[in-house]
Each structure stands twice: as C-alpha cells, then as structure tokens.
Motif scaffolding. Structure first.
Motif, PDB file in Angstrom:
ATOM      1  N   ASN A 109      -7.323  18.809  14.080  1.00 43.80           N
ATOM      2  CA  ASN A 109      -8.180  19.870  13.576  1.00 43.80           C
ATOM      3  C   ASN A 109      -8.679  19.597  12.171  1.00 43.80           C
ATOM      4  O   ASN A 109      -9.769  20.017  11.798  1.00 43.80           O
ATOM      5  N   ARG A 110      -7.883  18.896  11.406  1.00 44.69           N
ATOM      6  CA  ARG A 110      -8.168  18.745   9.992  1.00 44.69           C
ATOM      7  C   ARG A 110      -8.669  17.333   9.703  1.00 44.69           C
ATOM      8  O   ARG A 110      -8.119  16.366  10.223  1.00 44.69           O
ATOM      9  N   PRO A 111      -9.694  17.185   8.853  1.00 42.13           N
ATOM     10  CA  PRO A 111     -10.201  15.833   8.568  1.00 42.13           C
ATOM     11  C   PRO A 111      -9.171  14.923   7.908  1.00 42.13           C
ATOM     12  O   PRO A 111      -8.826  13.881   8.440  1.00 42.13           O
ATOM     13  N   TRP A 112      -8.649  15.321   6.724  1.00 41.35           N
ATOM     14  CA  TRP A 112      -7.787  14.422   5.954  1.00 41.35           C
ATOM     15  C   TRP A 112      -6.356  14.917   5.971  1.00 41.35           C
ATOM     16  O   TRP A 112      -6.071  16.077   5.711  1.00 41.35           O
ATOM     17  N   ASP A 113      -5.443  13.998   6.266  1.00 44.97           N
ATOM     18  CA  ASP A 113      -4.023  14.337   6.360  1.00 44.97           C
ATOM     19  C   ASP A 113      -3.177  13.234   5.740  1.00 44.97           C
ATOM     20  O   ASP A 113      -3.623  12.093   5.588  1.00 44.97           O
ATOM     21  N   VAL A 114      -1.926  13.582   5.446  1.00 43.57           N
ATOM     22  CA  VAL A 114      -0.928  12.618   5.012  1.00 43.57           C
ATOM     23  C   VAL A 114      -0.085  12.233   6.223  1.00 43.57           C
ATOM     24  O   VAL A 114       0.421  13.103   6.942  1.00 43.57           O
ATOM     25  N   PHE A 115       0.052  10.936   6.464  1.00 45.71           N
ATOM     26  CA  PHE A 115       0.801  10.426   7.610  1.00 45.71           C
ATOM     27  C   PHE A 115       1.986   9.595   7.130  1.00 45.71           C
ATOM     28  O   PHE A 115       2.038   9.156   5.979  1.00 45.71           O
ATOM     29  N   GLU A 116       2.912   9.372   8.042  1.00 44.15           N
ATOM     30  CA  GLU A 116       4.058   8.519   7.759  1.00 44.15           C
ATOM     31  C   GLU A 116       4.220   7.514   8.886  1.00 44.15           C
ATOM     32  O   GLU A 116       4.133   7.863  10.057  1.00 44.15           O
ATOM     33  N   LEU A 117       4.461   6.271   8.515  1.00 48.56           N
ATOM     34  CA  LEU A 117       4.676   5.193   9.475  1.00 48.56           C
ATOM     35  C   LEU A 117       6.114   4.714   9.358  1.00 48.56           C
ATOM     36  O   LEU A 117       6.565   4.353   8.262  1.00 48.56           O
ATOM     37  N   ASP A 135      -9.372   3.450  13.310  1.00 49.87           N
ATOM     38  CA  ASP A 135     -10.828   3.341  13.237  1.00 49.87           C
ATOM     39  C   ASP A 135     -11.412   4.302  12.205  1.00 49.87           C
ATOM     40  O   ASP A 135     -12.564   4.692  12.288  1.00 49.87           O
ATOM     41  N   ARG A 136     -10.598   4.678  11.245  1.00 52.65           N
ATOM     42  CA  ARG A 136     -11.040   5.511  10.139  1.00 52.65           C
ATOM     43  C   ARG A 136     -10.454   4.960   8.835  1.00 52.65           C
ATOM     44  O   ARG A 136      -9.674   4.015   8.845  1.00 52.65           O
ATOM     45  N   TRP A 137     -10.788   5.585   7.728  1.00 57.05           N
ATOM     46  CA  TRP A 137     -10.307   5.164   6.415  1.00 57.05           C
ATOM     47  C   TRP A 137      -8.805   5.419   6.295  1.00 57.05           C
ATOM     48  O   TRP A 137      -8.297   6.474   6.666  1.00 57.05           O
ATOM     49  N   VAL A 138      -8.085   4.450   5.728  1.00 59.48           N
ATOM     50  CA  VAL A 138      -6.654   4.569   5.462  1.00 59.48           C
ATOM     51  C   VAL A 138      -6.404   4.073   4.036  1.00 59.48           C
ATOM     52  O   VAL A 138      -7.012   3.096   3.597  1.00 59.48           O
ATOM     53  N   GLY A 139      -5.509   4.734   3.311  1.00 60.14           N
ATOM     54  CA  GLY A 139      -5.199   4.290   1.952  1.00 60.14           C
ATOM     55  C   GLY A 139      -4.082   5.097   1.322  1.00 60.14           C
ATOM     56  O   GLY A 139      -3.378   5.851   1.995  1.00 60.14           O
ATOM     57  N   HIS A 140      -3.910   4.952   0.006  1.00 62.19           N
ATOM     58  CA  HIS A 140      -2.910   5.682  -0.781  1.00 62.19           C
ATOM     59  C   HIS A 140      -1.500   5.471  -0.224  1.00 62.19           C
ATOM     60  O   HIS A 140      -0.816   6.417   0.168  1.00 62.19           O
ATOM     61  N   LEU A 141      -1.040   4.227  -0.215  1.00 66.61           N
ATOM     62  CA  LEU A 141       0.265   3.898   0.346  1.00 66.61           C
ATOM     63  C   LEU A 141       1.393   4.269  -0.610  1.00 66.61           C
ATOM     64  O   LEU A 141       1.268   4.149  -1.824  1.00 66.61           O
ATOM     65  N   ASP A 142       2.534   4.710  -0.041  1.00 68.94           N
ATOM     66  CA  ASP A 142       3.732   4.968  -0.820  1.00 68.94           C
ATOM     67  C   ASP A 142       4.952   4.687   0.054  1.00 68.94           C
ATOM     68  O   ASP A 142       5.048   5.207   1.171  1.00 68.94           O
ATOM     69  N   ILE A 143       5.858   3.852  -0.439  1.00 67.98           N
ATOM     70  CA  ILE A 143       7.074   3.492   0.291  1.00 67.98           C
ATOM     71  C   ILE A 143       8.189   4.463  -0.080  1.00 67.98           C
ATOM     72  O   ILE A 143       8.354   4.816  -1.245  1.00 67.98           O
ATOM     73  N   ASP A 144       8.977   4.896   0.927  1.00 65.94           N
ATOM     74  CA  ASP A 144      10.083   5.795   0.610  1.00 65.94           C
ATOM     75  C   ASP A 144      11.230   5.016  -0.031  1.00 65.94           C
ATOM     76  O   ASP A 144      11.214   3.791  -0.109  1.00 65.94           O
ATOM     77  N   SER A 185      14.195   4.386   0.846  1.00 69.12           N
ATOM     78  CA  SER A 185      14.992   3.518   1.710  1.00 69.12           C
ATOM     79  C   SER A 185      14.262   2.237   2.063  1.00 69.12           C
ATOM     80  O   SER A 185      14.866   1.277   2.544  1.00 69.12           O
ATOM     81  N   GLY A 186      12.948   2.207   1.842  1.00 71.10           N
ATOM     82  CA  GLY A 186      12.138   1.060   2.217  1.00 71.10           C
ATOM     83  C   GLY A 186      11.836   1.002   3.701  1.00 71.10           C
ATOM     84  O   GLY A 186      11.295   0.000   4.183  1.00 71.10           O
ATOM     85  N   GLU A 187      12.132   2.078   4.431  1.00 73.09           N
ATOM     86  CA  GLU A 187      11.957   2.075   5.884  1.00 73.09           C
ATOM     87  C   GLU A 187      10.761   2.887   6.346  1.00 73.09           C
ATOM     88  O   GLU A 187      10.361   2.796   7.502  1.00 73.09           O
ATOM     89  N   LYS A 188      10.192   3.713   5.458  1.00 68.09           N
ATOM     90  CA  LYS A 188       9.067   4.568   5.830  1.00 68.09           C
ATOM     91  C   LYS A 188       7.912   4.318   4.865  1.00 68.09           C
ATOM     92  O   LYS A 188       8.118   4.041   3.677  1.00 68.09           O
ATOM     93  N   LEU A 189       6.694   4.439   5.379  1.00 72.12           N
ATOM     94  CA  LEU A 189       5.488   4.230   4.584  1.00 72.12           C
ATOM     95  C   LEU A 189       4.587   5.444   4.761  1.00 72.12           C
ATOM     96  O   LEU A 189       4.232   5.802   5.888  1.00 72.12           O
ATOM     97  N   MET A 190       4.221   6.082   3.669  1.00 70.06           N
ATOM     98  CA  MET A 190       3.342   7.247   3.713  1.00 70.06           C
ATOM     99  C   MET A 190       1.939   6.827   3.301  1.00 70.06           C
ATOM    100  O   MET A 190       1.764   5.979   2.426  1.00 70.06           O
ATOM    101  N   PHE A 191       0.936   7.426   3.932  1.00 69.41           N
ATOM    102  CA  PHE A 191      -0.441   7.059   3.613  1.00 69.41           C
ATOM    103  C   PHE A 191      -1.382   8.209   3.926  1.00 69.41           C
ATOM    104  O   PHE A 191      -1.037   9.148   4.655  1.00 69.41           O
ATOM    105  N   THR A 192      -2.579   8.147   3.365  1.00 69.24           N
ATOM    106  CA  THR A 192      -3.645   9.105   3.638  1.00 69.24           C
ATOM    107  C   THR A 192      -4.548   8.534   4.718  1.00 69.24           C
ATOM    108  O   THR A 192      -4.935   7.367   4.676  1.00 69.24           O
TER     109      THR A 192
END
Length: 530
Positions: free
Chosen positions: A305-313, A278-287, A289-296
């Motif tokens: 605690n922090r507004p903007w973070d880098v996540f991994e799916l 329910d928030r903004w998501v973007g800046h995708l990058d595939i690892d 191996s093609g098995e992990k996806l990183m995004f902002t």
C-alpha cells in the motif's frame, strides 16, 4: 592525525556503472543480440522512446546476469555506445561515432547500420570498456599521499607491514620516468594500460591489502543500481538536498537494484548478489550481530500500500520483510538505524507537513522509534522540516541531521543533532549558528575516536547528496570550520569557511556519497609502545 581509520568510500562518476571485474568470457554479443529484438526507430520523433527501450532492456538484462562483472560490462558498454545509437539509422554517422569512441580512423570502421555490424566490433568495444574502467580506477593518483601512508604504516607496524620499501622505490621510479603521476594518468592512452594496472595494484596493496588489520574484514555489502532511463546516477538516483526520499524523481520507480556482497576490502567486483529488486534500494545499515541488513526500498506499482518502506534482509536465510508496514498507508518510511537493543529509529512522514518554499509538494520526514517486541511506534521529533540519517554514537546517543528552516538562512541551516534513543535531550552536535557547512549528510562516528566523525559536506541547491568527504572533531569546536580536521583529499590544507549556496558545484576532487568508517585505530607494535 595520530592514527588511521579505514574508510569504505563511495564516489559518484558520470557513467551509470563502475566496476573492475574480469570481463565476461562470452563478451558483449549476448547483450547485443538481446537488444536486436527491439525494432529500429522509424522516425526522429520515435528515437527518444526507442532509446528508452534500449536502456530498459539493458538494465533488465544486466540485472538478470548471475555474474556481476558481466553486468558491469553491459552497463559500461551501453553508456559508451549511446552516440552510436543516437546516430542510427545513419550508418555512416554511426560508424564515425564508433570510430571516435574507439580512437581509430573512421575508414577502419566503415558504416555501422545494424546490430550485426556492431557485433563485429564487440572485442574492440570491450577492450575500450576495460581501458576506460581502468582509467577511472587510476584517477586522482596522489603519489604524495601514498608515500605518506606507506611511511606511516612502516613506522607504525614495522615488519607486519610488508613491502614498504618496494612501494616507495616503485613510486620513485615512476615519478623519475613519468613526472607527476596524476597528470600522467589523465593523459595515458590504451598503450599504457599495463602501467595503469600496475599503479592501481600498488595503491591497493599499499593502502589496503598490506595493512595488518584488514585481515579481519572478510566481507562487505553495497548497493548496485541500473538506471533504465539512461541518465547518470550523479543527479538521478537521490533526492535533492532539501527533500526526503518520498520526493525521489521518476527513476526511483524504475531502477533495477541489487544488494551485493564483496569479499575483502580490496575486492572491486562483487562475488554474490544477495537481493534483487526492480525498484530503488539504498540506505543500508547492519545490525549489531552482523546477521541482519536494514535498507530503504519502495513498492511503486506493487501490491504494497505504501510507496517507501524500511525492510530487513536476513543475511543467513535471504528472507526479506518490511519493518514499517504498520505505519499509515499514506506515509513514507526511510533512513533507518538499529539500536543495540533491537529497536530501530527511522524517518517517517506522519506529520503531514510540506517544505514551505516549494508550496508543500515535498513531504517532511521526522524521526520515529519502533519497538519490535512491544509492536509500538513513537514519534521522537516534531520539527517543521526534514530530519535525515540517524546513526548511533559510541556513547549510546543518536546523531541525526535536522533542517532549521529560518528565512533566507535556510540555505545554510542544516544542523547535526544528537539525542538519547528515546528522543529526550535533543541538542546541537555540530554546525549551529554556522553558514558552513550547508549540509552534512551521512555523518558517521569514527570508531575509537570520541567526538570524531566523517560526513559529506554539500550545498543546498545543485549537486544532490554528494560532496566533499570531511573529518570533524567536536573536541576542537562545534561551529563552522572550527572542528573540521581536514578534507579527503586535502592533507595539510586548512578547511575554508565558504558561504555559498551551490557549495560543491564543479569540484576538482572526487564526489563522495556515503563514507563508512570501518575500524578503530590499530594499536602500535610493542616496540613502538615502549
């Protein structure tokens, strides 16, 4: 160019949503019934607040749907019906607005004073949504470019490129019957929907589906965003060209976002939603191996605690985790890329600096290196102003955009840099001592073409993070337009060296956002090699 590179091209339109899926079987009625629970505005002063409720409820409903194509229908219909909602409670004016939208006489619609009145026209509204979506898909129909591509593919692949003569013959027939096809598309009405669909299908088959190498691309992912504010994504879902993600305007906290999966490059509607937020998501990058996806992403109003973070799916398990939760709580992390050894480079605002010309209210982000095994993070750049979009080059170095804030020339001084992954040997890659391009966002290398990359050329003020898609080759030169191969579209035309603040304001060609080169040049058939 001696060989083709395939691109996944994202472009911005003035509507909130764009898709091409089949229409949801149940139509728009469930969505309209969902909106009907919102009490009507009792005065003109309450109209803005009421419209925000309608937009928000639409975004929430669309995000809840399991069928992405159905979400497209609701979003596109909401954009279409804004004049009707704005006219309420004047039923006659609302009916006239709906008649104009549907291109029918006002007397055939009558007064539209309630949700029930609107539901009566849901099929016509849905057909209009379908037609306008089709026209967007057919826009910028460049028959000369299609013909060049078909002829090149025929010569390059031989029998492996099926249907070439049929594609060319059909284009000839259409041009003989209709004249210039781009102009015909602009003027086409609902009665020409079948022909528009045929034209869209031919372009997709000729440029994508018939290519032998496309068989290797089974799936791809993208981000879909629904803006509850009702404002266009054109200038509201990305920061300005001098800002980092931490300066995202208010809608960044209100978006309904989803990471979605598409099957095959010719797919125009997603088949699965991998993550909803329910928030903004973007800046995708595939690892690698093609098995992990990183995004902002961000945690405004959440427990983080922090507004903007880098996540991994994790694309296998669906598990999501923050990769930058260890960073100071009063900093933002975004714009990340994987290194082949598993480390990541990302932007963070740890320097506690601000952009000078806005009195420091826009925070400055610099590059950092995170080693997941050692649990260590090290700052790599110490620049006065922003770094953006790190990405790996084929030679093992890292390319990124740096803003050199130098007096009045700071409108034009974003320089594409490259460095070793540990931050050493930082030097210019493209655009030093140049007034063009002002900005070169989302630059990515072309596989198999050393020194070549694609990027989004944009201005300083004006259009945000969107612009012209341009191919570059540093082997030709590194300053101004020396290495600019061509714009897309722009075959055979020189790239002009223009010095202008709002460089891409009012483009007559598509606005591009995030190019992603997909594959190396496909080898020619044995006969051609001989």
């Amino acid at each position: 160019m001696p060989a083709y590179i395939s691109f996944l091209r994202l472009f911005s339109c003035s509507c909130a949503l764009l898709g091409a899926g089949m229409l949801h079987a149940s139509g728009l009625q469930p969505w309209l019934r969902e909106l009907a629970v919102i009490p009507p505005a009792s005065s003109a002063k309450e109209k803005d607040a009421w419209m925000r409720q309608v937009w928000t409820r639409t975004a929430e409903y669309a995000a809840s749907l399991s069928e992405p194509a159905a979400a497209d229908d609701c979003g596109d219909a909401m954009v279409l019906l804004v004049p009707v909602f704005q006219a309420w409670p004047d039923g006659k004016a609302a009916g006239a607005a709906l008649a104009e939208i549907l291109s029918v006489p006002a007397e055939s619609i009558g007064a539209v004073s309630s949700w029930d009145d609107l539901v009566k026209h849901q099929e016509a509204i849905q057909e209009r949504v379908r037609f306008l979506r089709l026209k967007k898909l057919a826009a910028y129909y460049d028959s000369a470019a299609i013909r060049r591509a078909v002829e090149r593919n025929r010569d390059k692949y031989g029998e492996r490129y099926a249907g070439a003569e049929g594609f060319l013959a059909r284009l000839d027939e259409w041009e003989k019957e209709l004249g210039p096809l781009d102009r015909w598309v602009e003027q086409a009405g609902p009665g020409q929907a079948a022909r528009l669909r045929e034209m869209v299908d031919l372009r997709r088959k000729a440029l994508i589906e018939a290519l032998p190498e496309q068989n290797g691309l089974k799936a791809w992912v993208s981000v879909r965003r629904f803006n509850p504010s009702g404002k266009s994504s054109f200038n509201h879902d990305r920061p300005a060209n001098w800002q980092g993600i931490s300066s995202m305007p208010g809608p960044g906290r209100k978006y309904r976002s989803g990471i979605v999966k598409f099957n095959g490059v010719s797919s125009s509607s997603p088949v699965e939603q991998l993550l909803a937020d329910d928030r903004w998501v973007g800046h995708l990058d595939i690892d690698f191996s093609g098995e992990k996806l990183m995004f902002t992403g961000n945690g405004f109003g959440k427990k983080e605690n922090r507004p903007w973070d880098v996540f991994e799916l994790d694309l296998k398990t669906g598990k999501k985790e923050s990769l930058t939760a260890h960073m100071p709580a009063d900093t933002d992390s975004y714009n990340s890329c994987y290194l082949p050894d598993g480390r990541i480079i990302f932007v963070n605002t740890s320097g506690m600096q601000g952009v000078p010309c806005v009195a420091g209210v826009d925070y400055v982000g610099n590059l950092h290196l995170y080693d997941r095994e050692k649990k260590t993070t090290r700052r790599l750049t110490f620049d006065q102003d922003n770094n953006w979009f790190p990405t790996m080059l084929p030679d093992g170095r890292v390319m990124f955009l740096r803003w050199e804030y130098t007096e009045s020339a700071h409108y034009f001084s974003r320089v594409l840099m490259h460095m070793n992954p540990d931050g050493s040997d930082q030097k210019e890659y493209y655009g030093s001592n140049s007034y063009w391009p002002n900005s070169l966002f989302n630059a990515r290398p072309l596989p198999g073409r050393p020194g070549m990359f694609a990027g989004i050329v944009s201005g300083h003020h004006g259009v945000k993070r969107l612009g012209e898609l341009v191919l570059f080759d540093v082997n030709r030169g590194r300053a101004a337009t020396e290495g600019a191969v061509q714009k897309i579209p722009g075959h055979g035309k020189p790239v002009e060296n223009v010095t202008k603040d709002q460089l891409v304001q009012g483009l007559k060609t598509p606005y591009f956002a995030e190019p992603y080169p997909l594959n190396e040049p496909f080898p020619p058939p044995p006969a051609a090699r001989a």
